[in-house]
Design a protein around this motif. Structure first.
Motif, PDB file in Angstrom:
ATOM      1  N   THR A   1     -64.796 -42.366   5.667  1.00  0.00           N
ATOM      2  CA  THR A   1     -64.524 -41.481   4.539  1.00  0.00           C
ATOM      3  C   THR A   1     -65.030 -40.084   4.862  1.00  0.00           C
ATOM      4  O   THR A   1     -66.151 -39.925   5.352  1.00  0.00           O
ATOM      5  CB  THR A   1     -65.204 -42.005   3.263  1.00  0.00           C
ATOM      6  N   LEU A   2     -64.184 -39.092   4.619  1.00  0.00           N
ATOM      7  CA  LEU A   2     -64.573 -37.687   4.775  1.00  0.00           C
ATOM      8  C   LEU A   2     -64.703 -37.067   3.391  1.00  0.00           C
ATOM      9  O   LEU A   2     -63.742 -37.059   2.612  1.00  0.00           O
ATOM     10  CB  LEU A   2     -63.529 -36.914   5.584  1.00  0.00           C
TER      11      LEU A   2
ATOM     12  N   VAL B   1     -62.351 -32.312  10.660  1.00  0.00           N
ATOM     13  CA  VAL B   1     -63.393 -31.782   9.773  1.00  0.00           C
ATOM     14  C   VAL B   1     -62.746 -31.403   8.446  1.00  0.00           C
ATOM     15  O   VAL B   1     -61.776 -30.626   8.427  1.00  0.00           O
ATOM     16  CB  VAL B   1     -64.084 -30.541  10.378  1.00  0.00           C
TER      17      VAL B   1
ATOM     18  N   GLY C   1     -61.490 -34.883  -0.371  1.00  0.00           N
ATOM     19  CA  GLY C   1     -61.748 -35.826   0.706  1.00  0.00           C
ATOM     20  C   GLY C   1     -60.694 -36.909   0.828  1.00  0.00           C
ATOM     21  O   GLY C   1     -59.702 -36.938   0.087  1.00  0.00           O
TER      22      GLY C   1
ATOM     23  N   HIS D   1     -68.131 -30.665   4.412  1.00  0.00           N
ATOM     24  CA  HIS D   1     -67.493 -30.605   5.729  1.00  0.00           C
ATOM     25  C   HIS D   1     -67.770 -31.858   6.559  1.00  0.00           C
ATOM     26  O   HIS D   1     -68.138 -31.755   7.733  1.00  0.00           O
ATOM     27  CB  HIS D   1     -67.968 -29.358   6.494  1.00  0.00           C
ATOM     28  N   GLN D   2     -67.571 -33.035   5.953  1.00  0.00           N
ATOM     29  CA  GLN D   2     -67.750 -34.243   6.759  1.00  0.00           C
ATOM     30  C   GLN D   2     -66.688 -34.302   7.840  1.00  0.00           C
ATOM     31  O   GLN D   2     -65.597 -33.731   7.706  1.00  0.00           O
ATOM     32  CB  GLN D   2     -67.716 -35.491   5.875  1.00  0.00           C
ATOM     33  N   ARG D   3     -66.979 -35.040   8.916  1.00  0.00           N
ATOM     34  CA  ARG D   3     -66.131 -35.007  10.106  1.00  0.00           C
ATOM     35  C   ARG D   3     -66.086 -36.366  10.770  1.00  0.00           C
ATOM     36  O   ARG D   3     -66.945 -37.225  10.537  1.00  0.00           O
ATOM     37  CB  ARG D   3     -66.669 -33.964  11.086  1.00  0.00           C
TER      38      ARG D   3
END
Length: 199
Positions: free
Chosen positions: A80-81, A62, A68, A85-87
């Motif tokens: 791609t993060l 996360v 990123g 809070h991409q995970r």
């Protein structure tokens, strides 16, 4: 349940297995064991680098801070993060390389042995009280992304500041429920043992 406070300033900083980065370990279970069932940490990535392999494990990443990164797997898949809070959840044995988008990142990193543990990672707002009930063989790990919180239904309230964590461990002699109160955002890891014994 038994409650364990894990203050951010006490996280142990160590090198990655492949020595290409740093991680601040929040907790491993069993505590201090070389062969753990699960581990939570904050990875510090300051340059493009391959990830360490973890055969037999699953993991979830996360994004906590930074602009990123792109994750490139050797099998051709990419992800791609991006903030906030991409995970991503993936198998620990899959070779991959991180490519930073614009400078360093910090990333919450949960890794668990798939033959020993079932893991669920949740991202939740904290608005008022949140109740946790004791379940045999189930541990909760709480990581406070932002805000402030406290377990107040105790003889001595336990307060969490941004970046702190808390562990709720199975304990038949402890309270059957705990109530967290406050405001902010949480990562909640529910870790259930695949065996009859507690984690």
């Amino acid at each position: 349940m038994r409650l364990l406070h894990l203050p951010a300033q006490e996280y142990r900083r160590e090198r990655w297995r492949n020595e290409r980065g740093w991680t601040r370990e929040i907790h491993r279970q069993p505590e201090g064991a070389a062969q753990w069932d699960w581990r939570a940490s904050i990875a510090e990535i300051d340059h493009d680098a391959p990830f360490s392999p973890f055969p037999g494990c699953d993991r979830e990443l996360v994004l906590l801070a930074g602009e990123g990164m792109h994750l490139h797997f050797d099998d051709g898949e990419s992800a791609t993060l991006l903030p906030p809070h991409q995970r991503l959840r993936f198998a620990g044995e899959r070779p991959l390389r991180a490519e930073l988008i614009a400078g360093p990142t910090h990333d919450f990193n949960l890794i668990w042995r798939r033959d020993a543990v079932e893991a669920t990672l949740l991202h939740r707002p904290l608005v008022g009280p949140m109740v946790f009930f004791a379940e045999p063989g189930t541990t909760w790990l709480l990581h406070l992304l932002q805000g402030q919180a406290a377990f107040k239904d105790l003889a001595r309230p336990l307060r969490l500041e941004q970046g702190d964590s808390a562990l709720l461990l199975p304990d038949p002699d402890g309270p059957s429920r705990l109530i967290l109160q406050g405001g902010g955002e949480l990562l909640l890891a529910k870790l259930r043992s695949r065996s009859e014994s507690p984690l």
